[in-house]
Design a protein around this motif. Sequence first.
Motif, mmCIF file in Angstrom:
data_model
loop_
_atom_site.group_PDB
_atom_site.id
_atom_site.type_symbol
_atom_site.label_atom_id
_atom_site.label_comp_id
_atom_site.label_asym_id
_atom_site.label_seq_id
_atom_site.Cartn_x
_atom_site.Cartn_y
_atom_site.Cartn_z
ATOM 1 N N GLU A 108 0.839 -1.194 0.000
ATOM 2 C CA GLU A 108 0.000 0.000 0.000
ATOM 3 C C GLU A 108 0.875 1.246 0.000
ATOM 4 N N TYR A 109 0.479 2.194 -0.824
ATOM 5 C CA TYR A 109 1.174 3.468 -0.921
ATOM 6 C C TYR A 109 0.146 4.580 -0.817
ATOM 7 N N THR A 110 0.565 5.739 -0.372
ATOM 8 C CA THR A 110 -0.282 6.925 -0.396
ATOM 9 C C THR A 110 0.235 7.837 -1.498
ATOM 10 N N THR A 111 -0.613 8.095 -2.469
ATOM 11 C CA THR A 111 -0.291 8.991 -3.567
ATOM 12 C C THR A 111 -0.973 10.318 -3.279
ATOM 13 N N ILE A 112 -0.226 11.416 -3.340
ATOM 14 C CA ILE A 112 -0.729 12.718 -2.918
ATOM 15 C C ILE A 112 -0.634 13.725 -4.060
ATOM 16 N N LEU A 113 -1.741 14.416 -4.296
ATOM 17 C CA LEU A 113 -1.786 15.582 -5.177
ATOM 18 C C LEU A 113 -2.152 16.740 -4.260
ATOM 19 N N GLU A 114 -1.224 17.658 -4.045
ATOM 20 C CA GLU A 114 -1.421 18.676 -3.016
ATOM 21 C C GLU A 114 -1.491 20.076 -3.601
ATOM 22 N N GLY A 115 -2.550 20.783 -3.221
ATOM 23 C CA GLY A 115 -2.651 22.199 -3.549
ATOM 24 C C GLY A 115 -2.857 22.515 -5.016
ATOM 25 N N VAL A 152 2.444 1.330 -11.495
ATOM 26 C CA VAL A 152 1.748 2.082 -10.449
ATOM 27 C C VAL A 152 0.664 2.975 -11.037
ATOM 28 N N LEU A 153 -0.099 3.577 -10.155
ATOM 29 C CA LEU A 153 -1.139 4.516 -10.547
ATOM 30 C C LEU A 153 -0.495 5.780 -11.110
ATOM 31 N N ASP A 154 -0.886 6.161 -12.292
ATOM 32 C CA ASP A 154 -0.408 7.400 -12.901
ATOM 33 C C ASP A 154 -1.377 8.496 -12.477
ATOM 34 N N TYR A 155 -0.961 9.364 -11.576
ATOM 35 C CA TYR A 155 -1.862 10.345 -10.985
ATOM 36 C C TYR A 155 -2.282 11.450 -11.947
ATOM 37 N N ASP A 156 -1.774 11.433 -13.170
ATOM 38 C CA ASP A 156 -2.208 12.420 -14.162
ATOM 39 C C ASP A 156 -3.722 12.382 -14.358
ATOM 40 N N PHE A 157 -4.336 11.205 -14.254
ATOM 41 C CA PHE A 157 -5.775 11.102 -14.481
ATOM 42 C C PHE A 157 -6.554 11.878 -13.426
ATOM 43 N N VAL A 158 -6.021 12.003 -12.228
ATOM 44 C CA VAL A 158 -6.703 12.754 -11.170
ATOM 45 C C VAL A 158 -6.619 14.250 -11.472
ATOM 46 N N ARG A 159 -5.430 14.727 -11.782
ATOM 47 C CA ARG A 159 -5.254 16.147 -12.095
ATOM 48 C C ARG A 159 -6.102 16.540 -13.302
ATOM 49 N N THR A 160 -6.034 15.742 -14.353
ATOM 50 C CA THR A 160 -6.817 16.017 -15.559
ATOM 51 C C THR A 160 -8.313 15.979 -15.264
ATOM 52 N N VAL A 163 -9.677 7.282 -0.245
ATOM 53 C CA VAL A 163 -9.303 8.608 -0.723
ATOM 54 C C VAL A 163 -9.735 9.652 0.296
ATOM 55 N N ARG A 164 -8.901 10.674 0.438
ATOM 56 C CA ARG A 164 -9.235 11.846 1.237
ATOM 57 C C ARG A 164 -9.130 13.035 0.304
ATOM 58 N N GLU A 191 -5.454 12.679 -1.318
ATOM 59 C CA GLU A 191 -4.578 11.607 -0.844
ATOM 60 C C GLU A 191 -5.272 10.284 -1.127
ATOM 61 N N MET A 192 -4.633 9.439 -1.890
ATOM 62 C CA MET A 192 -5.212 8.147 -2.252
ATOM 63 C C MET A 192 -4.380 7.021 -1.661
ATOM 64 N N THR A 193 -5.026 6.093 -0.984
ATOM 65 C CA THR A 193 -4.368 4.858 -0.563
ATOM 66 C C THR A 193 -4.511 3.886 -1.720
ATOM 67 N N VAL A 194 -3.373 3.502 -2.277
ATOM 68 C CA VAL A 194 -3.364 2.679 -3.485
ATOM 69 C C VAL A 194 -2.739 1.330 -3.149
ATOM 70 N N GLY A 195 -3.433 0.257 -3.521
ATOM 71 C CA GLY A 195 -2.945 -1.089 -3.254
ATOM 72 C C GLY A 195 -2.434 -1.769 -4.512
ATOM 73 N N TYR A 196 -1.292 -2.425 -4.367
ATOM 74 C CA TYR A 196 -0.688 -3.184 -5.459
ATOM 75 C C TYR A 196 -0.437 -4.606 -4.976
ATOM 76 N N ASP A 197 -0.416 -5.551 -5.892
ATOM 77 C CA ASP A 197 -0.120 -6.938 -5.539
ATOM 78 C C ASP A 197 1.258 -7.075 -4.907
ATOM 79 N N ARG A 198 2.185 -6.221 -5.363
ATOM 80 C CA ARG A 198 3.563 -6.268 -4.861
ATOM 81 C C ARG A 198 4.176 -4.891 -5.062
#
Length: 118
Positions: A3-10, A51-59, A93-94, A34-41
Motif C-alpha cells: 500500500e502506498y499513499t499517492t498525494i496531489l497537493e494544492g 503504479v497509478l499514474d496520478y495524471d488522471f486525477v489532475r486532468t 481517498v481523502r 490523498e489516495m491509498t493505493v494497493g498493489y499486488d507487490r
Amino acid sequence: MAEYTTILEGLAVMIRLGIHPHEVEPQRVLVTVEMTVGYDRPPTADSIAEVLDYDFVRTGIRALAAERRFALQETLCDAVASLCLSDERVQAVRVRTSKTDIYPDAVIGCEIRRRRNG
C-alpha cells in the motif's frame, strides 16, 4: 499487498463554486487528494506502468472545474472522490477543497474520506 499513499497537493483550479451571488464567476479553489493505493507487490521495474499514474486525477479535476458548477464544496469533494475511486487500485481517498478568497482573514474548506465498498 503493498500500500502506498499517492498525494496531489494544492492543485489550484478556477471553478464556479458557491451559493452566493458573488460566486457566479469562477473562483480560485485549492484541491488536495490523498489516495491509498494497493498493489499486488511493490514496484520493481521503476516504471509508471507498475503504479497509478496520478495524471488522471489532475486532468479529471481540471475537467470537473471546466464543465460543472457546484453549489457546495461537499458535492465537489464527492465528485473528486468518485473520480479517484474509479481506478480499482484506489482503496481509500481523502479530498480537501479550500476557497482561499472568500474571507480576508480565513480560508474556508471541506474534507471528506471515502473507502472502496467491499
